[in-house]
Write a protein that holds these residues in place. Structure first.
Motif, PDB file in Angstrom:
ATOM      1  N   LEU A 115      23.379 -19.178 -10.094  1.00 27.49           N
ATOM      2  CA  LEU A 115      23.102 -17.739 -10.032  1.00 27.49           C
ATOM      3  C   LEU A 115      22.450 -17.249 -11.323  1.00 27.49           C
ATOM      4  N   HIS A 116      21.281 -16.664 -11.194  1.00 30.32           N
ATOM      5  CA  HIS A 116      20.500 -16.200 -12.356  1.00 30.32           C
ATOM      6  C   HIS A 116      19.983 -14.780 -12.148  1.00 30.32           C
ATOM      7  N   ASN A 117      19.640 -14.138 -13.269  1.00 28.23           N
ATOM      8  CA  ASN A 117      18.928 -12.850 -13.252  1.00 28.23           C
ATOM      9  C   ASN A 117      17.671 -12.957 -14.082  1.00 28.23           C
ATOM     10  N   THR A 118      16.723 -12.085 -13.754  1.00 25.87           N
ATOM     11  CA  THR A 118      15.495 -11.979 -14.548  1.00 25.87           C
ATOM     12  C   THR A 118      15.219 -10.514 -14.853  1.00 25.87           C
ATOM     13  N   THR A 119      14.536 -10.268 -15.984  1.00 26.21           N
ATOM     14  CA  THR A 119      14.095  -8.908 -16.293  1.00 26.21           C
ATOM     15  C   THR A 119      12.831  -8.551 -15.508  1.00 26.21           C
ATOM     16  N   ALA A 120      12.222  -9.546 -14.845  1.00 31.54           N
ATOM     17  CA  ALA A 120      11.012  -9.297 -14.060  1.00 31.54           C
ATOM     18  C   ALA A 120      11.371  -8.666 -12.718  1.00 31.54           C
ATOM     19  N   ASN A 121      10.392  -8.004 -12.137  1.00 35.39           N
ATOM     20  CA  ASN A 121      10.598  -7.259 -10.884  1.00 35.39           C
ATOM     21  C   ASN A 121      10.407  -8.186  -9.687  1.00 35.39           C
ATOM     22  N   MET A 122      11.223  -9.229  -9.609  1.00 36.46           N
ATOM     23  CA  MET A 122      11.021 -10.285  -8.611  1.00 36.46           C
ATOM     24  C   MET A 122      11.873 -10.113  -7.366  1.00 36.46           C
ATOM     25  N   GLY A 123      12.722  -9.098  -7.332  1.00 39.85           N
ATOM     26  CA  GLY A 123      13.577  -8.941  -6.169  1.00 39.85           C
ATOM     27  C   GLY A 123      14.530 -10.113  -6.056  1.00 39.85           C
ATOM     28  N   ALA A 124      14.738 -10.565  -4.805  1.00 39.63           N
ATOM     29  CA  ALA A 124      15.654 -11.683  -4.555  1.00 39.63           C
ATOM     30  C   ALA A 124      14.814 -12.930  -4.323  1.00 39.63           C
ATOM     31  N   PHE A 135      17.413 -29.383   4.644  1.00 39.96           N
ATOM     32  CA  PHE A 135      18.623 -28.554   4.658  1.00 39.96           C
ATOM     33  C   PHE A 135      18.440 -27.306   3.792  1.00 39.96           C
ATOM     34  N   THR A 136      17.910 -27.481   2.566  1.00 41.24           N
ATOM     35  CA  THR A 136      17.760 -26.346   1.657  1.00 41.24           C
ATOM     36  C   THR A 136      16.743 -25.346   2.195  1.00 41.24           C
ATOM     37  N   LEU A 137      15.689 -25.844   2.805  1.00 42.04           N
ATOM     38  CA  LEU A 137      14.698 -24.926   3.405  1.00 42.04           C
ATOM     39  C   LEU A 137      15.321 -24.130   4.558  1.00 42.04           C
ATOM     40  N   HIS A 138      16.165 -24.778   5.349  1.00 44.55           N
ATOM     41  CA  HIS A 138      16.852 -24.048   6.418  1.00 44.55           C
ATOM     42  C   HIS A 138      17.818 -23.023   5.836  1.00 44.55           C
ATOM     43  N   LEU A 139      18.461 -23.381   4.728  1.00 44.55           N
ATOM     44  CA  LEU A 139      19.332 -22.406   4.062  1.00 44.55           C
ATOM     45  C   LEU A 139      18.519 -21.185   3.630  1.00 44.55           C
ATOM     46  N   CYS A 140      17.359 -21.406   2.998  1.00 41.67           N
ATOM     47  CA  CYS A 140      16.508 -20.279   2.568  1.00 41.67           C
ATOM     48  C   CYS A 140      16.118 -19.409   3.766  1.00 41.67           C
ATOM     49  N   HIS A 141      15.732 -20.052   4.842  1.00 47.05           N
ATOM     50  CA  HIS A 141      15.336 -19.315   6.050  1.00 47.05           C
ATOM     51  C   HIS A 141      16.504 -18.467   6.560  1.00 47.05           C
ATOM     52  N   TYR A 142      17.670 -19.050   6.552  1.00 46.65           N
ATOM     53  CA  TYR A 142      18.875 -18.323   7.006  1.00 46.65           C
ATOM     54  C   TYR A 142      19.158 -17.126   6.090  1.00 46.65           C
ATOM     55  N   LEU A 143      19.028 -17.320   4.781  1.00 47.81           N
ATOM     56  CA  LEU A 143      19.280 -16.211   3.837  1.00 47.81           C
ATOM     57  C   LEU A 143      18.292 -15.074   4.080  1.00 47.81           C
ATOM     58  N   LYS A 144      17.038 -15.418   4.357  1.00 47.10           N
ATOM     59  CA  LYS A 144      16.033 -14.383   4.650  1.00 47.10           C
ATOM     60  C   LYS A 144      16.392 -13.624   5.928  1.00 47.10           C
ATOM     61  N   LEU A 145      16.776 -14.359   6.968  1.00 46.71           N
ATOM     62  CA  LEU A 145      17.079 -13.724   8.251  1.00 46.71           C
ATOM     63  C   LEU A 145      18.331 -12.852   8.172  1.00 46.71           C
ATOM     64  N   GLN A 146      19.310 -13.309   7.415  1.00 46.70           N
ATOM     65  CA  GLN A 146      20.583 -12.580   7.355  1.00 46.70           C
ATOM     66  C   GLN A 146      20.527 -11.388   6.398  1.00 46.70           C
ATOM     67  N   ASN A 147      19.519 -11.360   5.525  1.00 44.20           N
ATOM     68  CA  ASN A 147      19.437 -10.291   4.516  1.00 44.20           C
ATOM     69  C   ASN A 147      18.031  -9.694   4.516  1.00 44.20           C
ATOM     70  N   PRO A 148      17.616  -9.125   5.658  1.00 39.52           N
ATOM     71  CA  PRO A 148      16.224  -8.680   5.783  1.00 39.52           C
ATOM     72  C   PRO A 148      15.858  -7.568   4.799  1.00 39.52           C
ATOM     73  N   ASP A 149      16.827  -6.767   4.369  1.00 43.51           N
ATOM     74  CA  ASP A 149      16.532  -5.670   3.441  1.00 43.51           C
ATOM     75  C   ASP A 149      16.203  -6.179   2.038  1.00 43.51           C
ATOM     76  N   LEU A 150      16.506  -7.438   1.742  1.00 43.97           N
ATOM     77  CA  LEU A 150      16.251  -7.959   0.397  1.00 43.97           C
ATOM     78  C   LEU A 150      14.846  -8.537   0.237  1.00 43.97           C
ATOM     79  N   SER A 151      14.124  -8.733   1.343  1.00 41.48           N
ATOM     80  CA  SER A 151      12.774  -9.327   1.278  1.00 41.48           C
ATOM     81  C   SER A 151      12.748 -10.561   0.370  1.00 41.48           C
ATOM     82  N   CYS A 152      13.653 -11.479   0.638  1.00 45.02           N
ATOM     83  CA  CYS A 152      13.747 -12.685  -0.191  1.00 45.02           C
ATOM     84  C   CYS A 152      12.424 -13.433  -0.193  1.00 45.02           C
ATOM     85  N   CYS A 153      12.032 -13.932  -1.341  1.00 45.74           N
ATOM     86  CA  CYS A 153      10.900 -14.836  -1.408  1.00 45.74           C
ATOM     87  C   CYS A 153      11.395 -16.213  -1.829  1.00 45.74           C
TER      88      CYS A 153
END
Lengths: 319, 319
Positions: A115-124, A135-153
């Protein structure tokens, strides 16, 4: 491309690390909370272990004491003989390697979420190491789908060297969450809530996988590192200007050739001279001043991720 | 109220200090620029001297090495005998006192402008010490009029103790510029430009005064310190929650009784229990975590400032 293939077994040993950089407060406080009350990290098939990665840096609220811990997980550092003069983070990296590794061994933890933070405006931002699994790519996809308001990149961080240096490389698979903007040493409620939601979603995904869920193929946009752009410097090696106000806070927005990237103190603009549109990130990250790194450039590509098949019933029964 | 009357003489000795806190980057880089090229600080009647106040803290990009320099300008510290074990900032405070003071002496500089940043969303805040002069209020008024897009606010910082501790108290008159939000260790072009414009305006005002300009009376809103609000803590002395998302970034907006101020990690809200509307500032300032200070409360009042009469021609001729 998927150089770290996932074995078809449930994930039993999962670790969530915060405070790898001691002044990135969301992870520091989330891990300290879970050390007191671990229920959010517990699922029927596993319990993730919370670990405060750099307690000395957390205690003094700095990024690191002697050496950047998140660059210390090299085979050279991990396998060399300990000496009394070793920097604190070198010793701590070896401790963590014993706790959740050893790196590249069968004994290593199945998954590490850092878990990290940045001072840049990178969102999630979800950061993959050079080598990552389906597996990790599917995890990322799941995080995006489950948290649509975060606009994860999703950002694939390609090292210039062959070996991964980061804490998330110690386990068999890993992912880094990088949330911002948040100043160093500040805990913002909004960023804290977002990170907490992402970690809870990650635990849910691992549980679904462990229970025998299959996940279909999908296409996903990801950002891949191109190279870094340094600040303009004077002859004395001091900064000669700042990030241009038109670039500040524009992480992951297209940067076109000819657009201004720096405002020099003498008033002149420096323009981006590349020959193609890129996507900058880590714009004006406080921790990168010591390296004179102003921002990183990435390209946006679409990848096709194959289905993640369900564990066999023999595997899930073993839970 | 105006406990620091202004003598009716031109201001010949003016100093602009940055890097009093070594990780507040606008002042650090402005002063370093003016040390190379002082033209923006030069006027026909005076030349302001740029001073990097805490060079050791600037070199390591931290707030201070041993002791907060901006709390070190007490008569006890300044007048006590030097010892080899004195903290770095105690030694530096005495050096600065020799350079631009001595504090409360006739030899002290006429005016000191000290440049700061905050991680709080305070915009361009002009901070007066407990004791201030009609001259300084006129300067604040001029800065507001000349920079209408900055929506400058004026804040009177009342110490709980009688004596001023800050660097700006060393000269005969002083003002602190506090601009945010900017993370520690980050230089934002927008904040840098704003601070530069304010310093240039301040030089212009001093020049106008020195040249014999009279300034009429006016009314002005100012914020006056009430008291501080600390973070909720656990029994172990750790943070028990964050600034509430509804309060975050709401500096200088009215805070009404019953409004949420903290979000505890257990999910509960803590409400503001005061009996009147106040105006919070320094909300979630990174540097105040070590004191557990979450924000400061102020009241908004309107003051009537008398005219600032023109210097006599005998005074201005002396230029």
């Amino acid at each position: 491309m998927y150089s770290s293939p996932m074995s078809q077994k449930p994930l039993r040993r999962v670790v969530v690390t915060g405070g790898t950089h001691g002044n990135e407060m969301s992870g520091v406080y989330l891990v300290q909370h879970w050390l007191q009350d671990p229920r959010e990290l517990q699922r029927p098939s596993f319990s993730a272990m919370p670990v405060l990665a750099n307690p000395e840096a957390v205690a003094t609220c700095c990024r690191y004491i002697d050496y950047d811990l998140n660059r210390a997980f090299t085979s050279t550092i991990l396998n060399s003989k300990a000496t009394p003069d070793d920097p604190y983070e070198v010793r701590r990296a070896r401790e963590l390697n014993q706790l959740v590794g050893p790196k590249s061994s069968d004994q290593a933890f199945d998954f590490l979420l850092d878990l990290h933070n940045t001072t840049a405006n990178m969102g999630a931002c979800l950061i993959l190491e050079s080598s990552y699994s389906i597996f990790t790519l599917h995890l990322c996809h799941y995080l995006k789908l489950q948290n649509p308001d975060l606009s994860c990149c999703v950002f694939q961080y390609l090292f210039s060297r062959k070996e991964s240096l980061g804490l998330d490389s110690v386990a068999k698979n890993g992912l880094t969450l990088e949330l911002g903007p948040q100043p160093q040493g500040v805990l913002r409620a909004d960023i804290y809530s977002q990170m907490r939601a992402l970690v809870i979603s990650a635990m849910d995904f691992i549980e679904l996988f462990n229970q025998g869920t299959a996940f279909p193929a999908f296409d996903m946009e990801i950002y891949k590192t191109l190279d870094r752009v340094n600040f303009p410097l004077t002859e004395d090696g001091a900064l000669a200007g700042t990030i241009h106000p038109q670039l500040q806070d524009q992480d992951l927005e297209p940067l076109k050739p000819g657009a201004p990237i720096f405002k020099l103190f003498n008033g002149e603009d420096v323009l981006y001279e590349g020959d193609s549109t890129v996507f900058p990130l880590f714009i004006n990250e406080a921790a990168y001043y010591e390296k004179h790194l102003a921002f990183m450039k990435s390209e946006k590509i679409t990848i096709s991720v194959p289905a993640l098949s369900a564990l066999t019933s023999a595997s899930t029964l073993a839970l």
